[in-house]
Each structure stands twice: as structure tokens, then as C-alpha cells.
Design an enzyme around this catalytic site. Structure first.
Site, PDB file in Angstrom:
ATOM      1  N   HIS A 263       0.856  -1.195   0.000  1.00  0.00           N
ATOM      2  CA  HIS A 263       0.000   0.000   0.000  1.00  0.00           C
ATOM      3  C   HIS A 263       0.894   1.248   0.000  1.00  0.00           C
ATOM      4  O   HIS A 263       1.238   1.755  -1.058  1.00  0.00           O
ATOM      5  CB  HIS A 263      -0.912  -0.087   1.234  1.00  0.00           C
ATOM      6  N   HIS A 302      -2.924  -1.780 -10.692  1.00  0.00           N
ATOM      7  CA  HIS A 302      -3.740  -1.270  -9.589  1.00  0.00           C
ATOM      8  C   HIS A 302      -4.989  -2.125  -9.483  1.00  0.00           C
ATOM      9  O   HIS A 302      -5.506  -2.589 -10.497  1.00  0.00           O
ATOM     10  CB  HIS A 302      -4.120   0.193  -9.866  1.00  0.00           C
ATOM     11  N   ASP A 358       2.515   5.633  -7.617  1.00  0.00           N
ATOM     12  CA  ASP A 358       3.825   5.446  -6.999  1.00  0.00           C
ATOM     13  C   ASP A 358       4.983   5.412  -7.989  1.00  0.00           C
ATOM     14  O   ASP A 358       6.135   5.415  -7.582  1.00  0.00           O
ATOM     15  CB  ASP A 358       3.840   4.135  -6.189  1.00  0.00           C
TER      16      ASP A 358
HETATM   17  N1  CMC Z   1       4.055  -6.401 -12.667  1.00  0.00           N
HETATM   18  C1  CMC Z   1       3.868  -7.540 -13.369  1.00  0.00           C
HETATM   19  N2  CMC Z   1       2.715  -8.211 -13.402  1.00  0.00           N
HETATM   20  C2  CMC Z   1       1.685  -7.710 -12.699  1.00  0.00           C
HETATM   21  C3  CMC Z   1       1.810  -6.525 -11.944  1.00  0.00           C
HETATM   22  C4  CMC Z   1       3.042  -5.862 -11.953  1.00  0.00           C
HETATM   23  N3  CMC Z   1       3.213  -4.726 -11.263  1.00  0.00           N
HETATM   24  N4  CMC Z   1       0.634  -6.264 -11.334  1.00  0.00           N
HETATM   25  C5  CMC Z   1      -0.198  -7.237 -11.692  1.00  0.00           C
HETATM   26  N5  CMC Z   1       0.430  -8.116 -12.528  1.00  0.00           N
HETATM   27  C6  CMC Z   1      -0.152  -9.288 -13.182  1.00  0.00           C
HETATM   28  C7  CMC Z   1      -0.289 -10.460 -12.208  1.00  0.00           C
HETATM   29  O1  CMC Z   1       0.837 -11.282 -12.221  1.00  0.00           O
HETATM   30  C8  CMC Z   1      -1.519 -11.130 -12.761  1.00  0.00           C
HETATM   31  O2  CMC Z   1      -1.146 -11.850 -13.894  1.00  0.00           O
HETATM   32  P1  CMC Z   1      -1.822 -13.289 -14.209  1.00  0.00           P
HETATM   33  O3  CMC Z   1      -3.273 -12.975 -14.488  1.00  0.00           O
HETATM   34  O4  CMC Z   1      -1.082 -13.834 -15.378  1.00  0.00           O
HETATM   35  O5  CMC Z   1      -1.660 -14.109 -12.949  1.00  0.00           O
HETATM   36  C9  CMC Z   1      -2.399  -9.971 -13.259  1.00  0.00           C
HETATM   37  O6  CMC Z   1      -1.459  -8.928 -13.582  1.00  0.00           O
HETATM   38  C10 CMC Z   1      -3.403  -9.473 -12.202  1.00  0.00           C
HETATM   39  O7  CMC Z   1      -2.682  -9.182 -11.001  1.00  0.00           O
HETATM   40  P2  CMC Z   1      -3.293  -9.256  -9.532  1.00  0.00           P
HETATM   41  O8  CMC Z   1      -2.184  -9.468  -8.552  1.00  0.00           O
HETATM   42  O9  CMC Z   1      -4.437 -10.221  -9.523  1.00  0.00           O
HETATM   43  O10 CMC Z   1      -3.908  -7.801  -9.389  1.00  0.00           O
HETATM   44  P3  CMC Z   1      -4.350  -7.119  -8.039  1.00  0.00           P
HETATM   45  O11 CMC Z   1      -5.459  -6.209  -8.404  1.00  0.00           O
HETATM   46  O12 CMC Z   1      -4.604  -8.107  -6.958  1.00  0.00           O
HETATM   47  O13 CMC Z   1      -3.028  -6.320  -7.621  1.00  0.00           O
HETATM   48  C11 CMC Z   1      -1.474  -4.604  -7.214  1.00  0.00           C
HETATM   49  C12 CMC Z   1      -2.898  -4.949  -7.663  1.00  0.00           C
HETATM   50  C13 CMC Z   1      -1.345  -3.079  -7.113  1.00  0.00           C
HETATM   51  C14 CMC Z   1      -1.189  -5.219  -5.818  1.00  0.00           C
HETATM   52  C15 CMC Z   1      -0.472  -5.172  -8.273  1.00  0.00           C
HETATM   53  O14 CMC Z   1      -0.738  -4.613  -9.538  1.00  0.00           O
HETATM   54  C16 CMC Z   1       0.980  -4.947  -7.875  1.00  0.00           C
HETATM   55  O15 CMC Z   1       1.532  -5.764  -7.136  1.00  0.00           O
HETATM   56  N6  CMC Z   1       1.625  -3.852  -8.382  1.00  0.00           N
HETATM   57  C17 CMC Z   1       2.977  -3.540  -7.997  1.00  0.00           C
HETATM   58  C18 CMC Z   1       3.007  -2.856  -6.637  1.00  0.00           C
HETATM   59  C19 CMC Z   1       2.459  -1.453  -6.704  1.00  0.00           C
HETATM   60  O16 CMC Z   1       2.813  -0.667  -7.585  1.00  0.00           O
HETATM   61  N7  CMC Z   1       1.590  -1.108  -5.738  1.00  0.00           N
HETATM   62  C20 CMC Z   1       1.027   0.252  -5.615  1.00  0.00           C
HETATM   63  C21 CMC Z   1      -0.429   0.258  -5.866  1.00  0.00           C
HETATM   64  S1  CMC Z   1      -1.084   1.902  -6.030  1.00  0.00           S
HETATM   65  C22 CMC Z   1      -0.972   2.573  -4.430  1.00  0.00           C
HETATM   66  C23 CMC Z   1      -2.266   2.788  -3.780  1.00  0.00           C
HETATM   67  O17 CMC Z   1      -3.230   3.304  -4.397  1.00  0.00           O
HETATM   68  O18 CMC Z   1      -2.328   2.442  -2.562  1.00  0.00           O
END
Ligand code: CMC
Length: 422
Positions: A263, A302, A358
């Protein structure tokens, strides 16, 4: 004819029609048709926990509005203190209201000497400033016992002003302690962001004169981080608040959630990732590694935005304004190449992964001299106004205590076995 959905229990043939209101359906009808059958929603990805009129977010279109005002206009024309007023009270203040509000906040920036001397200075010398902030915010509840009177409008307003005013002071105090510098008292002649920079960086000069471009950049970053509807920390604030905990204790719960790298810590992860990549020549290999499952592209993707995060667009512009003053962050070229490569790559495009808030904010903070440990603290300073707006809203709506159900998957009843027989 209002839109609706129908749920049928195939075990009994009974059905219930539920109207769709404001883009959702009420769980009351589900509960009456299917008592004791829990709606499983890990991470609450499909569950709306409340009705709220504070922030509107459309992740597919990349839209973010506070109380109806587009984030782009607020970032361009408003100030953080005005935005805090807007979030809390629902309307932009007129001149008289704004002056009174700024005066109030400015006069509550000081913290009790015991918070600084006995509490903050009691931490271990290498304490993380975010850990210090979490604890200091919680400790404030022991200094303001009237905070428990959450349904007294006057008391509630006072705690709101105190928390907004004291966050920069606590944040800067945590930083000064962690680098062994003496505490700097607030200079209440200065505007909010300039006062924060003074408490961060002042050494021996009679008055710290922050560069206006950097003060403006901090103020814009505060606006962009002030609220983001039902994110993890706001949900923590609402959860503690729903038990009628005082606002300091509830805000400490929210700070704790924000401390998590998924987060509030993601911009730190971006800076670490860019440092590790080291050169634009290594970008393609890094992207390939991400696609093969070796780590994530930090600052991308996101839960809600499936388009460019509108805050990221604004921050990218702010980054250039800051670099004009500080000189370019050497990691910028790597970030630009990474963004360009990812936005052209089918892996990221097909998963709708775009830069989030970020991706560039860490580069700005680093160029301005903030250590990476301070990044989540910088996020918490303005987010307090959003947390408090949600806390106030839930009290006004007299919402139920948050108490979800679970799907139990453990053992059935077992007979206790004494230790010598196991
Ligand atoms: N790099 C590579 N692949 C990704 C990424 C990434 N940053 N984010 C998601 N994916 C892929 C993931 O591997 C999955 O692929 P598959 O369907 O083949 O398994 C698909 O995209 C969906 O990912 P998810 O984990 O189910 O998506 P989520 O909605 O649960 O996660 C997230 C959202 C923000 C945790 C994730 O995108 C992430 O880890 N990003 C990097 C960390 C980051 O930048 N976080 C800041 C978020 S914004 C701050 C805020 O508003 O608080």
C-alpha cells in the site's frame, strides 16, 4: 423499469429479485433468501462496505474526483488545506471559511512536549519513521481524552483539526530523530507545506526559506494523496471507527495499514527497483524477467485502475518541475524507458497494467532529499484528511460495526488429548 437481478436457490426453487441501485445490489435480499450462506469475497474485491459521497473513482476510464471535482483541476488550482476542507465538509470554502480553517489548523501544529521528549525520543536510535508515526498517532489519544466523545460535534471538529495539523510535525520529528538532528518547532507564519519543509530541513538559519517550486510540488502531492475512497488504510480506519474507537486510535490503525509495502510502501519499492536495474541498457532484460515471473514491475498495476492512474499523469509533470530545481534524478531515464517498454508490451497491455501513483512519486521525493524510509510517512500526512472524512461520514450514517463472516475450513470437533498421549 428499474434494472434488477434475480437470484434463485436451486435447492428450493425460491427466487428473489433485487433492484440495482447506484451500481450495486443490497445484501439484505441475499440474506433473507439464503440465511447462513456466506458470500465469499476474499480481499473484498466485489463488496461495497458502505455508501459514500466523498470520492468518485472510475478505474476503467481513469477518473478520480473529490466531492465531484476532478483531481486534475484540484491539483492545478487548489491547495492541500482547501482540499482537506472539501473532503471533510463536502464543499469548497469561501474566502472567510478558508481563512478561518487555515488559522485553526496552523494554531494546532505544536505537539505536547511529552510526545516529543518522552515518547518520540524514547525510540531506538534506528527506529523506522513510519513505525514511530503509527505509535505517536496512537499515543495522542492519551493526551486528548475528550476525543472519546465522538458524537460531540465540537470535540469531533477539534480532533480533526488537531490531527491534520500535527501530522507534519510528528512526521518531521520522526525524521529528525532518525537522523540524529534536533527537533524543529513549527513556524506558524509559514503556509502548511512550507512549514513542513522547514521542520524537515531547517538547520541554524533564523527562518527556513523553502524553494517555492518545491513547496508547490509537495502541496500538489498532498492533494493527490488526500483520499482514494475505500483503500486498505481507509478500510482500517472505518473498521476501527465502526467500533467507536477514538479518532487517534482509528488513525493509528489506518497508519499501520499504510505502512505495508503493498500500500504505502510501493514508491520505495520503485526506487529500489530502478536502482537495481541501474542502466537503461538493462531495461529490456528486466521486463523479460517480470514476464517470466521473476518479480513485479513496481509502480505498475492497480486493483481498481485498469487505465492510466490520473494521479500518475500529474505526478510525472510535477517531477519535471522539481528536477528543474534539484537537477534530474539519474533514475528518471530508466523509469521513462521502463514505462515506454511496458506500455508497448502485450504482457502489460493485455493485463491493463499502467503506471500508478507510486511510479514517479518516489523519484520526486528522492530528488528533494527525503530518505526512502520517509516515503510512507509523506503519504500519511495528507491521507489523514481522507481518513477523517470517512470516519466522520460513518459516524453520521450511524453504520453497523464491521464484522464479516468466514468460511470455516478447519477441523470438526475433536477430543482433547493430554500431552503425554500425543
Ligand atoms: N508487474 C507484473 N505483473 C503484474 C503486476 C506488476 N506490477 N501487477 C499485476 N500483474 C499481473 C499479475 O501477475 C496477474 O497476472 P496473471 O493474471 O497472469 O496471474 C495480473 O497482472 C493481475 O494481477 P493481480 O495481482 O491479480 O492484481 P491485483 O489487483 O490483486 O493487484 C497490485 C494490484 C497493485 C497489488 C499489483 O498490480 C501490484 O503488485 N503492483 C505492484 C506494486 C504497486 O505498484 N503497488 C502500488 C499500488 S497503487 C498505491 C495505492 O493506491 O495504494
Amino acid at each position: 423499469m428499474p434494472e434488477s437481478i434475480t437470484i434463485t436457490d436451486n435447492r428450493t426453487g425460491k427466487a428473489v429479485e433485487i433492484p440495482i441501485t447506484d451500481g450495486g445490489v443490497s445484501s439484505d435480499a441475499w440474506r433473507s433468501l439464503l440465511p447462513g450462506l456466506w458470500f465469499y469475497d476474499s480481499g473484498l474485491t466485489t463488496t461495497a462496505m458502505c455508501e459514500s459521497s466523498i470520492t468518485y473513482l472510475d478505474g476503467d476510464e481513469g477518473i478520480l474526483r473529490y466531492r465531484g471535482y476532478p483531481i486534475e483541476q484540484l491539483a492545478e488550482e487548489s491547495t492541500y488545506l482547501e482540499v482537506a476542507y472539501l473532503l471533510l465538509k463536502g464543499e469548497l470554502p469561501n474566502k472567510e471559511q478558508y481563512d478561518a480553517w487555515s488559522r485553526e489548523v496552523t494554531h494546532h501544529t505544536f505537539i505536547h512536549e511529552n510526545v516529543r521528549k518522552r515518547f518520540l525520543e524514547g525510540f531506538h536510535y534506528d527506529a523506522h519513521p513510519m513505525g514511530m508515526l503509527v505509535s505517536a498517532v496512537a499515543a495522542l489519544s492519551t493526551f486528548y481524552l475528550d476525543a472519546k466523545d465522538i458524537y460531540n460535534a465540537e470535540s469531533r471538529e477539534k480532533q480533526i483539526v488537531r490531527l491534520i495539523a500535527k501530522m507534519p510535525t510528528l512526521a518531521a520529528a520522526a525524521h529528525r530523530f532518525s537522523v540524529g538532528m534536533p527537533f524543529v518547532y513549527p513556524d506558524n507564519e509559514l503556509p502548511f507545506a512550507a512549514n513542513f519543509l522547514s521542520m524537515m530541513w531547517k538547520v541554524a538559519e533564523p527562518r527556513y526559506e523553502a524553494n517555492p517550486a518545491l513547496t508547490k510540488a509537495i502541496d500538489v502531492l498532498f492533494i493527490l494523496h488526500a483520499d482514494h475512497e475505500q483503500n486498505c488504510s481507509t478500510t482500517a480506519m472505518r473498521t476501527a471507527g465502526s467500533a467507536h474507537a477514538d479518532p487517534y486510535s482509528s488513525a493509528a490503525a489506518a497508519c499501520a495499514a499504510l505502512y505495508g509495502p503493498r500500500h504505502g510502501g510501493a514508491n520505495e519499492a520503485v526506487v529500489r527497483m530502478l536502482t537495481e536495474i541501474g542502466s537503461i541498457d538493462n531495461v529490456d532484460a528486466f521486463i523479460q524477467g517480470v514476464k517470466e515471473g521473476r518479480g513485479r514491475l513496481q509502480g505498475f498495476g492497480h486493483r481498481v485502475y485498469k487505465n492510466y492512474d490520473p494521479r500518475a499523469r500529474i505526478i510525472k509533470k510535477v517531477a519535471y518541475d522539481v528536477f528543474e530545481v534539484t537537477g534530474k534524478n539519474p533514475l528518471l531515464d530508466i523509469a521513462l524507458k521502463l514505462e515506454d517498454a511496458a506500455l508497448k508490451d502485450d504482457y502489460f497491455v493485455s493485463r491493463k497494467l499502467y503506471p500508478n501513483v507510486d511510479f514517479y512519486s518516489g523519484l520526486i521525493y528522492q530528488a528533494m532529499g527525503f530518505p526512502v524510509d520517509m516515503f510512507p510517512v509523506l503519504f500519511a500526512i495528507p491521507r489523514i484528511s481522507g481518513w477523517l472524512a470517512h470516519w466522520s461520514e460513518l459516524l453520521d450514517q450511524d453504520l453497523k460495526i464491521v464484522r464479516p463472516r468466514q468460511l470455516y475450513t478447519g477441523e470438526g470437533e475433536r477430543k482433547y488429548v493430554s500431552i503425554d498421549q500425543r
